[in-house]
Design an enzyme around this catalytic site. Structure first.
Site, short mmCIF file in Angstrom:
data_model
loop_
_atom_site.label_atom_id
_atom_site.label_comp_id
_atom_site.label_asym_id
_atom_site.label_seq_id
_atom_site.Cartn_x
_atom_site.Cartn_y
_atom_site.Cartn_z
N HIS A 52 34.81 40.56 30.34
CA HIS A 52 34.42 39.39 31.11
C HIS A 52 35.38 38.23 30.92
CE1 HIS A 52 32.29 35.75 32.28
NE2 HIS A 52 31.64 36.51 33.12
N HIS A 102 29.76 40.93 38.80
CA HIS A 102 31.19 41.09 38.49
C HIS A 102 31.63 42.54 38.65
CE1 HIS A 102 31.83 37.05 37.38
NE2 HIS A 102 31.28 37.08 36.19
NI NI Z 1 30.96 35.65 34.98
#
Ligand code: NI
Length: 166
Positions: free
Chosen positions: A20, A86
């Site tokens: 991330h 994501h």
């Molecule tokens: Ni994020």
């Protein structure tokens, strides 16, 4: 542990671990240590990329990974516990794997709330969404870590350690 080093496919394959990203140095150390540990077990060239908040971003990391190599296949592994916006929307888009149809379907499936939420949960720009990789080879995008028994071992270790520390 991979061992078939004679397979010429392997020399043309790179692995990109996609994390991330965070402003905290600790998270970077973790993914880099994971990558280094994995490198000890594989002859694949292994790169690390960040979805956001950190460099290298995915296009830059992929460029670095394939530069001056014969790599024509990338196995991209989202180092996320589970799927989220994501992994289902942003990363495929950056990797050039998402189609317009795919995105439309995702929105129709009721992800609009998550989509909006995702734009605010970090409080930062999502300029990276306009970036795409320039790699012309094949990209195989894997599942995230998921509900794997190996992760249960980690949970067990954490609980046991906590108990021992009581
Ligand atoms: Ni994020």
């Amino acid at each position: 542990m991979e061992s078939n080093k004679a397979n010429p496919r392997r020399e043309k394959t790179g692995v990109l671990l996609i994390s991330h990203g965070s402003r905290l140095p600790e998270s970077i150390e973790t993914i880099n240590r994971l990558a280094n540990m994995y490198r000890e077990y594989t002859d694949f060239k292994v790169g690390v990329a960040y979805m956001e908040l950190r460099e290298p971003n995915i296009p830059t990391a992929l460029d670095d990974l394939v530069k001056n190599t014969e790599i024509d296949t990338i196995i991209a592994v989202p180092v996320f516990l589970s799927h989220g916006m994501h992994t289902t929307r942003d990363i495929p888009k950056i990797l050039g794997l998402a189609t317009d149809n795919h995105k439309d379907t995702a929105n129709q499936d009721g992800h609009k709330h998550d989509h909006n939420h995702g734009h605010h949960h970090h409080g930062h720009d999502h300029n990276h969404e306009s970036e795409k990789v320039s790699f012309n080879g094949k990209i195989i995008y894997t599942e995230p870590l998921g509900a794997d028994p190996l992760l249960v071992e980690i949970i067990k270790n954490r609980v046991n350690t906590a108990l021992n520390d009581c």
